[in-house]
Design a protein around this motif. Structure first.
Motif, PDB file in Angstrom:
ATOM      1  N   HIS A 186       0.864  -1.174   0.000  1.00 12.03           N
ATOM      2  CA  HIS A 186       0.000   0.000   0.000  1.00 12.03           C
ATOM      3  C   HIS A 186       0.904   1.229   0.000  1.00 12.03           C
ATOM      4  CE1 HIS A 186      -3.637  -2.378   0.550  1.00 12.03           C
ATOM      5  NE2 HIS A 186      -4.277  -1.242   0.245  1.00 12.03           N
ATOM      6  N   TYR A 187       0.799   1.969  -1.105  1.00 10.78           N
ATOM      7  CA  TYR A 187       1.725   3.064  -1.381  1.00 10.78           C
ATOM      8  C   TYR A 187       1.062   4.407  -1.089  1.00 10.78           C
ATOM      9  CZ  TYR A 187       5.667   5.244  -3.798  1.00 10.78           C
ATOM     10  OH  TYR A 187       6.800   5.963  -4.093  1.00 10.78           O
ATOM     11  N   PRO A 188       1.755   5.314  -0.383  1.00  6.55           N
ATOM     12  CA  PRO A 188       1.144   6.599  -0.034  1.00  6.55           C
ATOM     13  C   PRO A 188       1.232   7.633  -1.155  1.00  6.55           C
ATOM     14  CG  PRO A 188       3.332   6.466   0.922  1.00  6.55           C
ATOM     15  CD  PRO A 188       3.088   5.138   0.237  1.00  6.55           C
ATOM     16  N   VAL A 189       0.086   8.173  -1.530  1.00  8.13           N
ATOM     17  CA  VAL A 189       0.020   9.260  -2.505  1.00  8.13           C
ATOM     18  C   VAL A 189      -0.840  10.362  -1.887  1.00  8.13           C
ATOM     19  CG1 VAL A 189      -0.751   9.978  -4.794  1.00  8.13           C
ATOM     20  CG2 VAL A 189       0.244   7.711  -4.480  1.00  8.13           C
ATOM     21  N   LEU A 190      -0.347  11.575  -1.920  1.00  9.31           N
ATOM     22  CA  LEU A 190      -1.046  12.698  -1.298  1.00  9.31           C
ATOM     23  C   LEU A 190      -1.716  13.566  -2.351  1.00  9.31           C
ATOM     24  CD1 LEU A 190       1.895  12.972   0.999  1.00  9.31           C
ATOM     25  CD2 LEU A 190      -0.385  13.172   1.986  1.00  9.31           C
ATOM     26  N   GLU A 191      -2.996  13.812  -2.154  1.00  9.54           N
ATOM     27  CA  GLU A 191      -3.771  14.661  -3.045  1.00  9.54           C
ATOM     28  C   GLU A 191      -3.871  16.052  -2.413  1.00  9.54           C
ATOM     29  OE1 GLU A 191      -8.216  14.746  -5.160  1.00  9.54           O
ATOM     30  OE2 GLU A 191      -7.665  13.164  -3.728  1.00  9.54           O
ATOM     31  N   VAL A 192      -3.565  17.064  -3.191  1.00  8.86           N
ATOM     32  CA  VAL A 192      -3.537  18.434  -2.669  1.00  8.86           C
ATOM     33  C   VAL A 192      -4.424  19.340  -3.523  1.00  8.86           C
ATOM     34  CG1 VAL A 192      -2.079  20.434  -2.149  1.00  8.86           C
ATOM     35  CG2 VAL A 192      -1.178  18.118  -1.832  1.00  8.86           C
ATOM     36  N   ASN A 197      -5.858  33.279  -6.496  1.00 10.69           N
ATOM     37  CA  ASN A 197      -6.592  34.355  -7.167  1.00 10.69           C
ATOM     38  C   ASN A 197      -8.082  34.023  -7.304  1.00 10.69           C
ATOM     39  OD1 ASN A 197      -6.654  36.903  -8.334  1.00 10.69           O
ATOM     40  ND2 ASN A 197      -6.251  36.136 -10.408  1.00 10.69           N
ATOM     41  N   GLY A 198      -8.637  33.418  -6.237  1.00  9.80           N
ATOM     42  CA  GLY A 198     -10.069  33.121  -6.216  1.00  9.80           C
ATOM     43  C   GLY A 198     -10.480  31.857  -6.941  1.00  9.80           C
ATOM     44  N   GLU A 199      -9.540  31.110  -7.512  1.00 16.76           N
ATOM     45  CA  GLU A 199      -9.846  29.884  -8.256  1.00 16.76           C
ATOM     46  C   GLU A 199      -9.246  28.675  -7.540  1.00 16.76           C
ATOM     47  OE1 GLU A 199      -9.586  28.135 -12.841  1.00 16.76           O
ATOM     48  OE2 GLU A 199      -8.579  30.016 -12.303  1.00 16.76           O
ATOM     49  N   THR A 200      -9.986  27.566  -7.551  1.00 18.42           N
ATOM     50  CA  THR A 200      -9.535  26.338  -6.894  1.00 18.42           C
ATOM     51  C   THR A 200      -8.877  25.403  -7.909  1.00 18.42           C
ATOM     52  OG1 THR A 200     -11.293  26.479  -5.238  1.00 18.42           O
ATOM     53  CG2 THR A 200     -10.240  24.336  -5.546  1.00 18.42           C
ATOM     54  N   PHE A 201      -7.735  24.856  -7.522  1.00 18.07           N
ATOM     55  CA  PHE A 201      -6.994  23.943  -8.393  1.00 18.07           C
ATOM     56  C   PHE A 201      -6.891  22.577  -7.714  1.00 18.07           C
ATOM     57  CE2 PHE A 201      -5.836  28.151  -9.649  1.00 18.07           C
ATOM     58  CZ  PHE A 201      -5.717  28.091 -11.031  1.00 18.07           C
ATOM     59  N   ARG A 202      -7.533  21.590  -8.328  1.00 18.14           N
ATOM     60  CA  ARG A 202      -7.527  20.232  -7.795  1.00 18.14           C
ATOM     61  C   ARG A 202      -6.811  19.288  -8.761  1.00 18.14           C
ATOM     62  NH1 ARG A 202     -10.862  19.765  -3.456  1.00 18.14           N
ATOM     63  NH2 ARG A 202     -12.359  21.457  -3.123  1.00 18.14           N
ATOM     64  N   GLY A 203      -6.718  18.018  -8.380  1.00 12.25           N
ATOM     65  CA  GLY A 203      -6.060  17.053  -9.254  1.00 12.25           C
ATOM     66  C   GLY A 203      -4.554  17.092  -9.158  1.00 12.25           C
ATOM     67  N   ASN A 204      -4.035  17.574  -8.012  1.00 11.03           N
ATOM     68  CA  ASN A 204      -2.597  17.600  -7.784  1.00 11.03           C
ATOM     69  C   ASN A 204      -2.205  16.416  -6.902  1.00 11.03           C
ATOM     70  OD1 ASN A 204      -2.068  20.493  -8.857  1.00 11.03           O
ATOM     71  ND2 ASN A 204      -3.720  20.774  -7.375  1.00 11.03           N
ATOM     72  N   TYR A 205      -1.168  15.672  -7.298  1.00 13.24           N
ATOM     73  CA  TYR A 205      -0.777  14.478  -6.557  1.00 13.24           C
ATOM     74  C   TYR A 205       0.739  14.464  -6.321  1.00 13.24           C
ATOM     75  CZ  TYR A 205      -5.469  13.022  -7.812  1.00 13.24           C
ATOM     76  OH  TYR A 205      -6.825  12.982  -7.957  1.00 13.24           O
ATOM     77  N   VAL A 206       1.103  14.120  -5.093  1.00 17.74           N
ATOM     78  CA  VAL A 206       2.507  14.093  -4.686  1.00 17.74           C
ATOM     79  C   VAL A 206       2.849  12.706  -4.151  1.00 17.74           C
ATOM     80  CG1 VAL A 206       4.219  15.092  -3.127  1.00 17.74           C
ATOM     81  CG2 VAL A 206       2.433  16.544  -4.106  1.00 17.74           C
ATOM     82  N   ASP A 207       3.999  12.191  -4.550  1.00 21.68           N
ATOM     83  CA  ASP A 207       4.480  10.902  -4.041  1.00 21.68           C
ATOM     84  C   ASP A 207       4.717  11.034  -2.538  1.00 21.68           C
ATOM     85  OD1 ASP A 207       6.276   8.759  -3.258  1.00 21.68           O
ATOM     86  OD2 ASP A 207       6.595   8.385  -5.395  1.00 21.68           O
ATOM     87  N   GLY A 208       4.052  10.184  -1.772  1.00 23.69           N
ATOM     88  CA  GLY A 208       4.127  10.280  -0.323  1.00 23.69           C
ATOM     89  C   GLY A 208       5.416   9.776   0.287  1.00 23.69           C
ATOM     90  N   THR A 209       6.295   9.155  -0.497  1.00 24.95           N
ATOM     91  CA  THR A 209       7.542   8.636   0.056  1.00 24.95           C
ATOM     92  C   THR A 209       8.688   9.630  -0.032  1.00 24.95           C
ATOM     93  OG1 THR A 209       8.317   7.629  -2.015  1.00 24.95           O
ATOM     94  CG2 THR A 209       6.859   6.307  -0.624  1.00 24.95           C
ATOM     95  N   ASP A 210       8.733  10.419  -1.114  1.00 26.83           N
ATOM     96  CA  ASP A 210       9.881  11.317  -1.295  1.00 26.83           C
ATOM     97  C   ASP A 210       9.524  12.710  -1.793  1.00 26.83           C
ATOM     98  OD1 ASP A 210       9.160  10.841  -3.906  1.00 26.83           O
ATOM     99  OD2 ASP A 210      10.905   9.614  -4.390  1.00 26.83           O
ATOM    100  N   GLY A 211       8.229  12.993  -1.985  1.00 26.62           N
ATOM    101  CA  GLY A 211       7.830  14.342  -2.377  1.00 26.62           C
ATOM    102  C   GLY A 211       7.863  14.633  -3.859  1.00 26.62           C
ATOM    103  N   ARG A 212       8.121  13.633  -4.694  1.00 29.56           N
ATOM    104  CA  ARG A 212       8.084  13.880  -6.130  1.00 29.56           C
ATOM    105  C   ARG A 212       6.669  14.254  -6.553  1.00 29.56           C
ATOM    106  NH1 ARG A 212      10.529   8.536  -8.693  1.00 29.56           N
ATOM    107  NH2 ARG A 212       9.320   7.660  -6.985  1.00 29.56           N
ATOM    108  N   VAL A 213       6.565  15.230  -7.441  1.00 31.46           N
ATOM    109  CA  VAL A 213       5.254  15.668  -7.912  1.00 31.46           C
ATOM    110  C   VAL A 213       4.823  14.779  -9.076  1.00 31.46           C
ATOM    111  CG1 VAL A 213       3.936  17.554  -8.927  1.00 31.46           C
ATOM    112  CG2 VAL A 213       5.641  18.029  -7.161  1.00 31.46           C
ATOM    113  N   ILE A 214       3.778  14.034  -8.859  1.00 35.07           N
ATOM    114  CA  ILE A 214       3.269  13.129  -9.889  1.00 35.07           C
ATOM    115  C   ILE A 214       2.469  13.904 -10.930  1.00 35.07           C
ATOM    116  CG2 ILE A 214       1.811  11.123 -10.336  1.00 35.07           C
ATOM    117  CD1 ILE A 214       2.388  10.242  -7.440  1.00 35.07           C
ATOM    118  N   ARG A 215       1.632  14.807 -10.435  1.00 43.08           N
ATOM    119  CA  ARG A 215       0.798  15.612 -11.340  1.00 43.08           C
ATOM    120  C   ARG A 215       0.486  16.939 -10.666  1.00 43.08           C
ATOM    121  NH1 ARG A 215      -4.823  16.465 -12.610  1.00 43.08           N
ATOM    122  NH2 ARG A 215      -5.246  16.369 -14.846  1.00 43.08           N
ATOM    123  N   ALA A 216       0.591  18.023 -11.423  1.00 37.27           N
ATOM    124  CA  ALA A 216       0.326  19.353 -10.876  1.00 37.27           C
ATOM    125  C   ALA A 216      -0.429  20.194 -11.901  1.00 37.27           C
ATOM    126  CB  ALA A 216       1.624  20.051 -10.486  1.00 37.27           C
TER     127      ALA A 216
END
Length: 297
Positions: A186-192, A197-216
């Motif tokens: 079971h691998y940790p992935v963090l969704e942020v 500027n008043g707009e919400t940005f979703r769909g961002n994912y960071v590797d939970g083991t070392d902080g690599r940005v999977i998708r931004a």
């Protein structure tokens, strides 16, 4: 004392009181005194201590056209996902010159399954599964059976051998295939999610083991979009001009048509990446794979 892994033959030291260990190089779990593999097959990777939102915004701030103050964006959500991944050790040999060795992780479930397909998961750092970690995030059960994942791994190994044999003009013959199950992780992935500027940005994912940005996902500044639009238009215009010159020389319309087509093809790539209001990028890419989110930028 020093022990030797029965799978990859790596040697490493462990305390004298330990009876079962996991190889830090290939992930095989075995009894130190007999070399027999242990039955433990469920593991997890401990989440990093770094702030995933900080890692994400810092990465975005270095991207083309990102706002200068994006690192100060307001973080509104951080969610930890425990993604099930089947790990395999692959070894295939078709001749003296055609051989493949790979440690492969195949996502077995969760909404992130497609995103993480072909992701270069690390093999070092996993620990025996602990029920307590389930309460620290969203735990996803495997949706794919182990046998199905093993068939995918075997097919991938065969394809890699065929490709290598073709590149070397070597006879493939009947390859020797070893697909060894290394366990369910079971691998940790963090969704942020963040606001800017008043707009919400979703769909961002960071590797939970070392902080690599999977998708931004980030907003592209107006000035950057203008520059990209001018550059793309200039390339298309240059194609038309060169095509017109070619048509005049050869007295037919194919020159201008070819110039227009080539100009549009070249300009389209710039428009698609630089003339949009939002841009999607990632930090890592698996070699020779096609997942665009893993392309380093």
């Amino acid at each position: 004392m020093e022990v030797q892994c029965p799978t990859c033959s790596a040697r490493f030291k462990v305390p004298d009181t330990v009876s079962v260990v996991t190889c830090p190089y290939c992930g095989t779990t075995f009894h130190v005194h007999t070399g027999e593999e242990a039955e433990e097959e469920h593991y997890f990777f401990p989440p990093m201590r770094k702030d995933p939102a900080g890692q994400l915004l810092k990465f975005i701030s270095r991207q083309y056209g990102a706002p200068a103050d994006i690192a100060d964006a307001k973080v509104i959500e951080k969610k930890l996902h425990w993604v099930p991944v089947y790990f395999f050790y692959l070894h295939g040999k078709a001749s003296e010159t055609v051989e493949e060795v790979e440690f492969l992780g195949i996502p077995a479930g969760s909404p992130l399954k497609t995103l993480l397909m072909d992701y270069p998961f690390p093999v070092r750092g996993k620990k025996f599964f602990n029920e307590a970690m389930v309460k620290k995030g969203t735990y996803h059960e495997p949706e794919m059976k182990r046998e199905e994942a093993e068939a995918i791994a075997r097919s991938r190994l065969e394809s890699a051998l065929k490709k290598e044999a073709s590149e070397e003009n070597s006879y493939l013959g009947k390859p020797e295939l070893e697909v060894k199950f290394q366990g369910l992780v079971h691998y940790p992935v963090l969704e942020v999610a963040y606001e800017y500027n008043g707009e919400t940005f979703r769909g961002n994912y960071v590797d939970g083991t070392d902080g690599r940005v999977i998708r931004a996902v980030y907003p592209l500044m107006t000035e950057a979009r203008k520059r990209a639009t001018l550059l793309g238009s200039g390339i298309i215009g240059a194609g038309v001009v060169l095509g017109a010159i070619a048509s005049a020389i050869y007295s037919n319309a194919w020159g201008i048509i070819g110039g227009l087509v080539s100009g549009i093809a070249a300009g389209a790539g710039i428009f698609s990446k630089g003339s949009v209001s939002k841009r999607t990028v990632g930090e890592v890419m698996r070699v020779k794979r096609g997942n665009v989110y893993f392309k380093k930028v």
